[in-house]
Design a protein around this motif. Sequence first.
Motif, short mmCIF file in Angstrom:
data_model
loop_
_atom_site.label_atom_id
_atom_site.label_comp_id
_atom_site.label_asym_id
_atom_site.label_seq_id
_atom_site.Cartn_x
_atom_site.Cartn_y
_atom_site.Cartn_z
N HIS A 342 0.65 -1.17 -0.07
CA HIS A 342 -0.13 -0.09 -0.09
C HIS A 342 0.97 1.22 -0.12
O HIS A 342 1.93 1.19 0.73
CB HIS A 342 -0.84 -0.02 1.21
N PHE A 388 -2.53 -0.67 -6.58
CA PHE A 388 -3.20 0.59 -5.81
C PHE A 388 -3.38 1.81 -6.78
O PHE A 388 -2.35 1.77 -7.41
CB PHE A 388 -2.61 0.72 -4.51
N LEU A 395 -8.20 -0.17 -5.02
CA LEU A 395 -7.66 -1.12 -5.70
C LEU A 395 -8.08 -1.69 -7.03
O LEU A 395 -9.31 -1.89 -6.88
CB LEU A 395 -7.71 -2.50 -4.57
N TYR A 409 -10.63 0.42 -0.89
CA TYR A 409 -9.80 -0.11 -0.13
C TYR A 409 -10.05 -0.39 1.20
O TYR A 409 -10.16 -1.43 1.74
CB TYR A 409 -8.48 0.58 -0.23
#
Length: 451
Positions: A342, A388, A395, A409
């Motif tokens: 992330h 991402f 996502l 997300y």
Amino acid sequence: MDLICNSYANDSDDEPEPVANELLTYGTAAAPSIPSKRSYPFPEERQYKPSRRPYPPPHGSYSDPQPSSSVTLPVPGRYVSKRERSLIASNSTNPSHDQSSDLSQKLTSSSPTVLGSISDSDVPRDVLSSVTHRGSSSRTEMPSTMSISLTGHTKAVTAIDWSTTHVHLLASAGLDGAVYVWNVWSNDKKKVRAFLHHNAPVKDVKWSKQGLSLLSCGYDCTSRLFDVERGVETQAFKEDQVIGVAKFHPDNCNLFLSGGSKGSLRLWDVRANKVVHEYIRDLGAILDVEFIAGGKRFISSSDVSGRNISENAVIVWDVSREVPLSNQVYVEAYTCPCIKRHPQEPVFIAQSHGNYTAIFSTNPPFKLNKYKRFEGHWVAGFPIKCNFSPDGETLVSGSSDGSIYMYNYKSTELIKKLKAYEHPCVDVTYHPVLPNVVAACSWNGQVSVFE
């Protein structure tokens, strides 16, 4: 007898014949005034073996043209006249016109690398303004339709990657052995670079975060580094395994990590062209790698489909100590073809062949989030990848049904499903700056941009 001796002493070229040192061992030495006869050659000496010509340089490499210094030496025991020796000497120093034309024909027959301009002069003004004012976009938007189709690959496209320094350029790699660079918004040729240096299918391609350097790897057991601006290959890194994934270090563009079919992971130093760290464990084929903790650690996923245990499916490694920190991160009996970190939070995800995407913590003990996962898309044995958005709020994932799936997300809810291809959508990635642009590729060779 005097007449016979004189006939041997004076050959047709009026020059004494040199005698090889190794031939003096056969028979007795003659008188100094009369040259000794040449000994009868053995069968292997009489067989003429032409000299082996060197292989041509690899595509993209450059070297100053120099005359060949290798001259075909006489085979021991074979008579070479003065005229023939002078002809060999003249050919070695002054190549004939036919030889020069053959060499130039070989060089020009190779596929051209530079096909167009990589300039951003054709990029629309609104795109340029968005690129110039990075961060002005508030939230990620959902693309709705295909705006640009990039054709060129003849087989499945395995990976795509946006350049973060020249954001109008997109790179793609395919099973046809080609690595292409696309000037996406160009009004002229969109395919601007064609790197055909791999002699086998290409598995992965990555841009460097500094400059116009491109890294690729594939089934020819090599990772290759390209200078996109000049259109040349600068380095090749040979290994003893098929290379399935390669990724630059996040803080040092001179280092990259490679993983292959034998389960070996190697950290390469581009400057020295050598391996500085190697991570060895009884692993299956490496499917993906991802750096975390500022490059001090990395995560690897390996193929465990041939085993009865799921151990080693996902492993967290310490980069400098070359030891695994945890090998029981993911305990389900599925392989994970894609690992992504992330952009803001201490979290990474793993695309699972169980047709979902799992969430893990990047902090020890790297626990699996048992209450959240992304479901709805299909993997079905294909190397489906996910990414991402730059702000981390969305996502996006490919799917074996040819669709693009976009998830929130935080809630893991499916926001949008966009039908892209009739074949599996293998890779999909958000543009690094434009919040409403997504690039995707398919198993039948298509590369597309959606807005």
